[in-house]
Design a protein around this motif. Structure first.
Motif, PDB file in Angstrom:
ATOM      1  N   ARG A 613     -27.175 -25.042  11.468  1.00  0.00           N
ATOM      2  CA  ARG A 613     -25.968 -24.564  10.808  1.00  0.00           C
ATOM      3  C   ARG A 613     -26.260 -24.407   9.322  1.00  0.00           C
ATOM      4  O   ARG A 613     -26.834 -25.297   8.672  1.00  0.00           O
ATOM      5  CB  ARG A 613     -24.818 -25.546  10.993  1.00  0.00           C
ATOM      6  CG  ARG A 613     -24.439 -25.769  12.447  1.00  0.00           C
ATOM      7  CD  ARG A 613     -23.250 -26.692  12.549  1.00  0.00           C
ATOM      8  NE  ARG A 613     -22.068 -26.110  11.966  1.00  0.00           N
ATOM      9  CZ  ARG A 613     -21.198 -25.330  12.601  1.00  0.00           C
ATOM     10  NH1 ARG A 613     -21.407 -25.008  13.884  1.00  0.00           N
ATOM     11  NH2 ARG A 613     -20.144 -24.843  11.996  1.00  0.00           N
ATOM     12  N   SER A 614     -25.831 -23.285   8.759  1.00  0.00           N
ATOM     13  CA  SER A 614     -26.067 -23.019   7.338  1.00  0.00           C
ATOM     14  C   SER A 614     -25.002 -22.071   6.828  1.00  0.00           C
ATOM     15  O   SER A 614     -24.315 -21.396   7.608  1.00  0.00           O
ATOM     16  CB  SER A 614     -27.458 -22.424   7.125  1.00  0.00           C
ATOM     17  OG  SER A 614     -27.570 -21.186   7.815  1.00  0.00           O
ATOM     18  N   ARG A 615     -24.884 -22.032   5.504  1.00  0.00           N
ATOM     19  CA  ARG A 615     -23.953 -21.101   4.879  1.00  0.00           C
ATOM     20  C   ARG A 615     -24.618 -19.739   4.704  1.00  0.00           C
ATOM     21  O   ARG A 615     -25.811 -19.645   4.412  1.00  0.00           O
ATOM     22  CB  ARG A 615     -23.526 -21.632   3.509  1.00  0.00           C
ATOM     23  CG  ARG A 615     -22.621 -22.856   3.588  1.00  0.00           C
ATOM     24  CD  ARG A 615     -22.186 -23.248   2.196  1.00  0.00           C
ATOM     25  NE  ARG A 615     -21.306 -24.406   2.238  1.00  0.00           N
ATOM     26  CZ  ARG A 615     -20.768 -24.953   1.167  1.00  0.00           C
ATOM     27  NH1 ARG A 615     -21.048 -24.457  -0.043  1.00  0.00           N
ATOM     28  NH2 ARG A 615     -19.970 -26.001   1.288  1.00  0.00           N
ATOM     29  N   VAL A 616     -23.786 -18.701   4.893  1.00  0.00           N
ATOM     30  CA  VAL A 616     -24.265 -17.325   4.770  1.00  0.00           C
ATOM     31  C   VAL A 616     -23.363 -16.634   3.778  1.00  0.00           C
ATOM     32  O   VAL A 616     -22.124 -16.799   3.798  1.00  0.00           O
ATOM     33  CB  VAL A 616     -24.258 -16.601   6.138  1.00  0.00           C
ATOM     34  CG1 VAL A 616     -24.752 -15.166   5.990  1.00  0.00           C
ATOM     35  CG2 VAL A 616     -25.122 -17.345   7.142  1.00  0.00           C
ATOM     36  N   SER A 617     -23.967 -15.837   2.922  1.00  0.00           N
ATOM     37  CA  SER A 617     -23.176 -15.099   1.936  1.00  0.00           C
ATOM     38  C   SER A 617     -22.387 -13.991   2.611  1.00  0.00           C
ATOM     39  O   SER A 617     -22.704 -13.532   3.717  1.00  0.00           O
ATOM     40  CB  SER A 617     -24.087 -14.510   0.865  1.00  0.00           C
ATOM     41  OG  SER A 617     -24.987 -13.565   1.444  1.00  0.00           O
ATOM     42  N   ARG A 618     -21.347 -13.548   1.933  1.00  0.00           N
ATOM     43  CA  ARG A 618     -20.509 -12.483   2.484  1.00  0.00           C
ATOM     44  C   ARG A 618     -21.284 -11.182   2.607  1.00  0.00           C
ATOM     45  O   ARG A 618     -21.080 -10.421   3.570  1.00  0.00           O
ATOM     46  CB  ARG A 618     -19.285 -12.281   1.593  1.00  0.00           C
ATOM     47  CG  ARG A 618     -18.367 -13.497   1.524  1.00  0.00           C
ATOM     48  CD  ARG A 618     -17.149 -13.174   0.682  1.00  0.00           C
ATOM     49  NE  ARG A 618     -16.252 -14.330   0.597  1.00  0.00           N
ATOM     50  CZ  ARG A 618     -15.085 -14.329  -0.035  1.00  0.00           C
ATOM     51  NH1 ARG A 618     -14.676 -13.220  -0.664  1.00  0.00           N
ATOM     52  NH2 ARG A 618     -14.328 -15.416  -0.073  1.00  0.00           N
ATOM     53  N   THR A 619     -22.142 -10.891   1.649  1.00  0.00           N
ATOM     54  CA  THR A 619     -22.919  -9.651   1.697  1.00  0.00           C
ATOM     55  C   THR A 619     -23.848  -9.636   2.901  1.00  0.00           C
ATOM     56  O   THR A 619     -23.940  -8.628   3.630  1.00  0.00           O
ATOM     57  CB  THR A 619     -23.736  -9.495   0.409  1.00  0.00           C
ATOM     58  OG1 THR A 619     -22.864  -9.561  -0.720  1.00  0.00           O
ATOM     59  CG2 THR A 619     -24.490  -8.173   0.410  1.00  0.00           C
ATOM     60  N   LEU A 620     -24.519 -10.752   3.133  1.00  0.00           N
ATOM     61  CA  LEU A 620     -25.409 -10.826   4.293  1.00  0.00           C
ATOM     62  C   LEU A 620     -24.622 -10.765   5.601  1.00  0.00           C
ATOM     63  O   LEU A 620     -25.067 -10.143   6.570  1.00  0.00           O
ATOM     64  CB  LEU A 620     -26.233 -12.109   4.233  1.00  0.00           C
ATOM     65  CG  LEU A 620     -27.222 -12.330   5.383  1.00  0.00           C
ATOM     66  CD1 LEU A 620     -28.229 -11.182   5.435  1.00  0.00           C
ATOM     67  CD2 LEU A 620     -27.946 -13.665   5.240  1.00  0.00           C
TER      68      LEU A 620
END
Length: 684
Positions: A613-620
């Motif tokens: 589990r990880s954070r993903v940017s909105r652009t990606l």
């Protein structure tokens, strides 16, 4: 009271009747234009005597009317019964010949098929079902008159009454007739009990008030068990039709003990060990108890049929016993080798085991029962496996069904090139929408996107094959027509035998368990009536005491029927493909929106490429799920467009969204890894 009112009460003048002598003949209750006079060959003196007595003239007139009523081709029950009553009003029943009583019994009511159609018509109109026969009193009166005349009714007379009661599901009257047959002293046959089983099956198929349903099921189960016990006690052999009807009753009442016992006795199938004969049939020991005596009364098991296989799969699936369901399907559809009596002993057997008896099950000669599966067999198998949540098994048997369909089709194509149409056997299996639908329902319930996409791919493959088969057999039909075959020769496969409304054809989709052809229209009271699966048998079943053939009935190939079935399957699969596509697009869109809300809320999501589990940017995230800017919306109040643009999915849910899911690539995996290194994992 005024004079005007008094004048209104004046009576009209009576007209004088003309005194003209009119000769009036003596009329009976029957219309004169319908009466037919039969001239008997009597002596001249006797004819003079009869014509001189008015009573004899009336007797002769009414007897001739009754003979004309029972000998006409068109059935008129009211006319026949009116002539019969008019004759018995002036003479005694013993003066009427026995044959005339029997003819009246068969002409005083409509045929059994018409009785069933009338009942179905009343149920469709919303009327309350009547389980009793409308002309039961007439049957009782005729049988009473026959016995009062000193005659004994024939067994065929009671069979006719039983068939009438079976047509309307009057099981109580059928049991009363069976009791009277025993009282009269006639020998009952397998057909007698078969008609009683038909009445039980038809009664269970009729709608009933939901509070009375358990009582009816309990009563029918007890009656069915008692009938089977009476057959075994009287030594009446079991027939395939009677066993099939009894199994239908046990399936509806969910009496698994009675069902297993019937399968042991009729087909030598033990669900505990389906690949071995039942221990009761080994022929060991003395018939000391009732069970051994019952088993010893059966000379040999009946041939196992496809209908019995379908019933077995259905009842095991209803009980939720998936392991026994799969075991029974694998064993009963695969012919096993018969173990011989002289099987070689194992070298590991100890001589001391001999004192405990022979434990080798191969001591009994045993022909393993098996049947050829058809489309209904796989439909029940996939239906109950999918409802139990076994996606892997459902996927396996759907692939097996598709391979089985290709094998049958390749064989049929080769035969069509080598043999004339009259020598080709009709196919018994074909993949259609009913086989794919259970697997799709299981994947949709669990939101298994991988299985949903697999179902879509398989649906498209089956659809392509159906289109190719339709073109191929159209060319075969055109070639046969050019070769000189007429339409009558190509249509020699009887379509009524190939697909009956009461028995689904192998290619036809089986009816749903919640739909009945006798179901009344929807109304406030409809929900209170329990309408089970249609188990009502056909009235044209062969209930005679004929030996059962081990070979199935051969059905001649009808290419026009085959083309119509292929065309219908193609149309259903085209609609089903579009529906599956829309469902996949909708589920994909919901997953995107749910995960997108977590991304916009600065929360972590699970990525399969990272297995973490990880954070993903909105652009990606926009690039991952194919989010693209959409045109700005117009505000409802101002009527002017906004300057900013909204980020969303330009495809939306539907056909295109189904193909724009989470399709990853190496580039996407690399970008995700770079984003994870920059932001770092977060288990929030």
């Amino acid at each position: 009271m005024s004079r005007i009112c008094i004048r209104r009460f004046r009576l009209g003048k009576c007209q004088r009747i003309s005194s003209v002598n009119v000769t009036r003949d003596l009329h009976t209750t029957v219309r004169c234009q319908a009466a037919v006079l039969l001239t008997p060959n009597l002596e001249p003196t006797l004819t003079t005597t009869l014509l001189s007595d008015p009573r004899e003239i009336v007797k002769k007139q009414r007897l001739d009317d009754l003979v004309a009523a029972v000998t006409q081709e068109r059935r008129d029950p009211q006319w026949t019964w009116g002539c019969y009553i008019a004759l018995l009003n002036i003479i005694d029943p013993d003066e009427v010949p026995l044959e005339l009583h029997q003819l009246v019994l068969r002409k005083c009511t409509h045929s059994a098929r018409e009785q069933r159609e009338n009942l179905s018509r009343r149920l469709r109109a919303g009327n309350r079902p009547r389980t009793s026969h409308s002309h039961e009193v007439r049957f009782q009166a005729i049988i009473h008159n026959i016995r009062q005349a000193g005659h004994t009714p024939a067994l065929d007379d009671y069979h006719y009454i039983l068939r009438q009661f079976a047509a309307v599901g009057h099981h109580v009257g059928a049991l009363q007739v069976l009791r009277e047959i025993s009282h009269v002293g006639l020998m009952k046959t397998s057909k007698t009990y078969g008609l009683c089983f038909m009445a039980l099956c038809h009664r269970l198929s009729l709608p009933i008030w939901h509070q009375n349903r358990p009582l009816l099921v309990s009563e029918v189960t007890k009656v069915c068990t008692k009938l089977l016990a009476d057959m075994w006690t009287e030594g009446i052999p079991l027939t395939g039709v009677n066993v099939d009807l009894a199994l239908r009753v046990f399936k509806e009442t969910m009496d698994i003990e009675g069902y297993e016992r019937m399968m042991k006795m009729a087909y030598a199938v033990d669900f505990a060990y389906p690949d071995r004969p039942p221990i009761e049939l080994w022929g060991k020991g003395s018939a000391s108890d009732t069970s051994d005596r019952l088993f010893s009364s059966i000379p040999e098991p009946l041939p196992f049929s496809t209908a019995t296989l379908n019933t077995t799969i259905d009842i095991l699936g209803r009980l939720g016993q998936v392991s026994r369901l799969v075991q029974a399907f694998e064993v009963l559809t695969t012919p096993l080798k018969s173990p011989g009596i002289g099987a070689p002993a194992s070298s590991f057997e100890d001589d001391e085991d001999e004192e405990f008896g022979d434990n080798n099950p191969s001591v009994a000669t045993y022909n393993a029962p098996h049947a050829r599966p058809n489309t209904t067999t796989y439909h029940f198998l996939l239906k109950w496996i999918s409802r139990a949540g076994h996606a892997v098994l459902a996927r396996h048997y759907l692939l097996q069904a598709m391979q089985y369909d290709r094998e049958i089709d390749r064989t049929l194509r080769g035969i069509c090139l080598l043999k004339p149409p009259s020598e080709i056997e009709a196919p018994h299996f074909g993949v259609n929408r009913s086989l794919i639908l259970p697997v799709f329902a299981e994947a949709n319930r669990d939101k298994n996107m991988e299985l949903l996409r697999w179902v879509l791919v398989k649906t498209q493959r089956v659809l392509r094959r159906k289109r190719a088969d339709l073109l191929y057999y159209s060319e075969i039909e055109r070639g046969w027509r050019e070769a000189g075959y007429s339409t009558e020769e190509l249509e020699q496969g009887d379509m009524s035998k190939y697909s009956s409304p009461r028995h689904p054809a192998p290619h036809l989709s089986p009816p749903s368990s919640s739909v009945s052809p006798l179901k009344p229209p929807s109304s406030p009271l409809t929900s209170k009536f329990s309408t089970p699966e249609t188990i009502s048998p056909d009235l044209d079943l062969d209930l005679e005491d004929t030996p059962v053939s081990s070979t199935p009935t051969r059905k001649v190939f009808n290419i026009y029927t085959h083309l119509s079935i292929l065309s219908r399957d193609k149309e259903q699969l085209e609609k089903f493909e579009q529906y599956v596509t829309d469902i996949i697009g909708r589920d994909t869109q919901r997953v995107k929106e749910r995960l997108g809300r977590r991304i916009w809320g600065q929360k972590s999501i699970y990525l399969r490429s990272l297995d973490n589990r990880s954070r993903v940017s909105r652009t990606l995230w926009r690039e991952i799920v194919n989010y693209r800017p959409t045109p700005a919306r117009v505000h409802r109040n101002s009527g002017t467009s906004t300057t900013h643009t909204r980020t969303g999915n330009d495809t939306g849910s539907g056909h295109v969204a189904a193909h724009r899911g989470f399709f990853t690539s190496r580039t996407y995996a690399n970008r995700v890894q770079e984003a994870a290194k920059a932001t770092g994992p977060n288990t929030r």
